[in-house]
Design an enzyme around this catalytic site. Sequence first.
Site, mmCIF file in Angstrom:
data_model
loop_
_atom_site.group_PDB
_atom_site.id
_atom_site.type_symbol
_atom_site.label_atom_id
_atom_site.label_comp_id
_atom_site.label_asym_id
_atom_site.label_seq_id
_atom_site.Cartn_x
_atom_site.Cartn_y
_atom_site.Cartn_z
ATOM 1 C CB SER A 144 -0.871 -0.014 1.259
ATOM 2 O OG SER A 144 -1.423 1.263 1.472
ATOM 3 C CE1 TYR A 157 -3.700 -2.078 5.032
ATOM 4 C CE2 TYR A 157 -2.994 0.115 4.348
ATOM 5 C CZ TYR A 157 -3.437 -1.153 4.029
ATOM 6 O OH TYR A 157 -3.620 -1.503 2.706
HETATM 7 P P1 NAP Z 1 -10.769 -6.430 1.502
HETATM 8 O O1 NAP Z 1 -11.902 -6.124 0.602
HETATM 9 O O2 NAP Z 1 -10.912 -6.110 2.954
HETATM 10 O O3 NAP Z 1 -10.429 -7.991 1.348
HETATM 11 C C1 NAP Z 1 -9.431 -8.559 2.181
HETATM 12 C C2 NAP Z 1 -9.322 -10.027 1.891
HETATM 13 O O4 NAP Z 1 -8.388 -10.598 2.839
HETATM 14 C C3 NAP Z 1 -10.647 -10.765 2.068
HETATM 15 O O5 NAP Z 1 -10.786 -11.735 1.047
HETATM 16 C C4 NAP Z 1 -10.482 -11.438 3.419
HETATM 17 O O6 NAP Z 1 -11.211 -12.659 3.422
HETATM 18 C C5 NAP Z 1 -8.975 -11.741 3.428
HETATM 19 N N1 NAP Z 1 -8.488 -11.958 4.788
HETATM 20 C C6 NAP Z 1 -8.364 -11.042 5.787
HETATM 21 N N2 NAP Z 1 -7.955 -11.655 6.905
HETATM 22 C C7 NAP Z 1 -7.786 -12.972 6.612
HETATM 23 C C8 NAP Z 1 -7.385 -14.117 7.351
HETATM 24 N N3 NAP Z 1 -7.056 -14.034 8.641
HETATM 25 N N4 NAP Z 1 -7.337 -15.323 6.745
HETATM 26 C C9 NAP Z 1 -7.692 -15.429 5.431
HETATM 27 N N5 NAP Z 1 -8.059 -14.380 4.669
HETATM 28 C C10 NAP Z 1 -8.124 -13.170 5.259
HETATM 29 O O7 NAP Z 1 -9.428 -5.753 1.025
HETATM 30 P P2 NAP Z 1 -8.939 -5.220 -0.420
HETATM 31 O O8 NAP Z 1 -9.227 -3.781 -0.456
HETATM 32 O O9 NAP Z 1 -9.419 -6.117 -1.489
HETATM 33 O O10 NAP Z 1 -7.374 -5.353 -0.223
HETATM 34 C C11 NAP Z 1 -6.582 -6.389 -0.799
HETATM 35 C C12 NAP Z 1 -5.118 -6.050 -0.541
HETATM 36 O O11 NAP Z 1 -4.799 -4.807 -1.160
HETATM 37 C C13 NAP Z 1 -4.801 -5.888 0.939
HETATM 38 O O12 NAP Z 1 -3.524 -6.422 1.226
HETATM 39 C C14 NAP Z 1 -4.799 -4.382 1.131
HETATM 40 O O13 NAP Z 1 -4.001 -3.984 2.218
HETATM 41 C C15 NAP Z 1 -4.251 -3.914 -0.196
HETATM 42 N N6 NAP Z 1 -4.622 -2.528 -0.561
HETATM 43 C C16 NAP Z 1 -5.923 -2.181 -0.782
HETATM 44 C C17 NAP Z 1 -6.240 -0.863 -1.133
HETATM 45 C C18 NAP Z 1 -7.646 -0.420 -1.405
HETATM 46 O O14 NAP Z 1 -7.872 0.781 -1.619
HETATM 47 N N7 NAP Z 1 -8.627 -1.309 -1.408
HETATM 48 C C19 NAP Z 1 -5.216 0.092 -1.241
HETATM 49 C C20 NAP Z 1 -3.904 -0.290 -1.004
HETATM 50 C C21 NAP Z 1 -3.609 -1.605 -0.672
HETATM 51 P P3 NAP Z 1 -12.091 -13.217 4.638
HETATM 52 O O15 NAP Z 1 -12.582 -12.060 5.429
HETATM 53 O O16 NAP Z 1 -13.131 -14.004 3.923
HETATM 54 O O17 NAP Z 1 -11.127 -14.100 5.384
#
Ligand code: NAP
Length: 246
Positions: A144, A157
């Site tokens: 991120s 984070y």
């Molecule tokens: P999200 O919608 O919150 O999805 C997170 C995913 O991680 C879900 O599938 C969740 O599945 C899984 N997860 C969390 N804890 C877990 C655990 N203990 N065991 C197994 N699975 C787990 O997040 P996102 O926005 O798609 O983000 C994806 C990645 O991109 C992350 O690493 C995030 O930090 C990064 N990112 C996102 C953004 C953004 O703007 N969205 C920006 C920068 C970086 P379950 O809850 O079903 O387990």
Amino acid sequence: MSLPLADKIALVTGASRGIGYALAVALAEAGAHVVAVARTQGGLEELDDAIQAKGGSATLVPLDLRDTEGLVRLVQALDERYGRLDVMVANAGRLGPVSPLTHVETQDFEHTMQVNVTVNLHLIRAMDALLRRSAAGRAVFLSSGAAHKATAYRGPYAISKAALEIMARTYAAETVTTPVKVNLVNPGPTRTKMRATLMPGEDPETLPTPDEVAKAIVPLCLPSFTETGRLFDVRQGRLLTYHLPD
Ligand code: NAP
């Protein structure tokens, strides 16, 4: 014409929603058999339907990635069934507490570090031998922009993502003489549940969709991508800053 990931095995963590879900679909469209990990069975089943509708295939692994014994069982199953892993996308992430450091509960901090850092160390340890057995093992870690800032109230984070970046770069340095390539991605603000939790007042329509972001990340998973130890910024559409130490 054969697909770029035909006959390849791709593991995606955090595939039940958001960027991980979209990446799993995109990798399946590129020809990979996807091994999809997350806790939420319903999200994984939806993913399976989406992948099958596009003619692809997936194995669903409902697992809390903090369950290290579960992870060991997963690597054993992958070893027995395929004997290798071609793509590992370490995408699962946790936003954690959005509050001043002085208010952060230790347990909440440790949970965030566990999901964003320790789980990925366990993944590296568990999957390294399988990745090395692939002709073109590719590991991609979702970071991120927060890793490079010190924005108030986002400490846990940002700290976890900064640690993740050093960890992935270290792994890149440790695999530099092998066919394994290890890279980081900053997807930028993306229309997901995590982003909506962080910025509840933001209009999601102003953000790129997970599908758009996933399409930009897939090239890093292909055998043709031979950089390692780099950070790809999706918004800027280019590889940034990191180089391996001399
Ligand atoms: P999200 O919608 O919150 O999805 C997170 C995913 O991680 C879900 O599938 C969740 O599945 C899984 N997860 C969390 N804890 C877990 C655990 N203990 N065991 C197994 N699975 C787990 O997040 P996102 O926005 O798609 O983000 C994806 C990645 O991109 C992350 O690493 C995030 O930090 C990064 N990112 C996102 C953004 C953004 O703007 N969205 C920006 C920068 C970086 P379950 O809850 O079903 O387990």
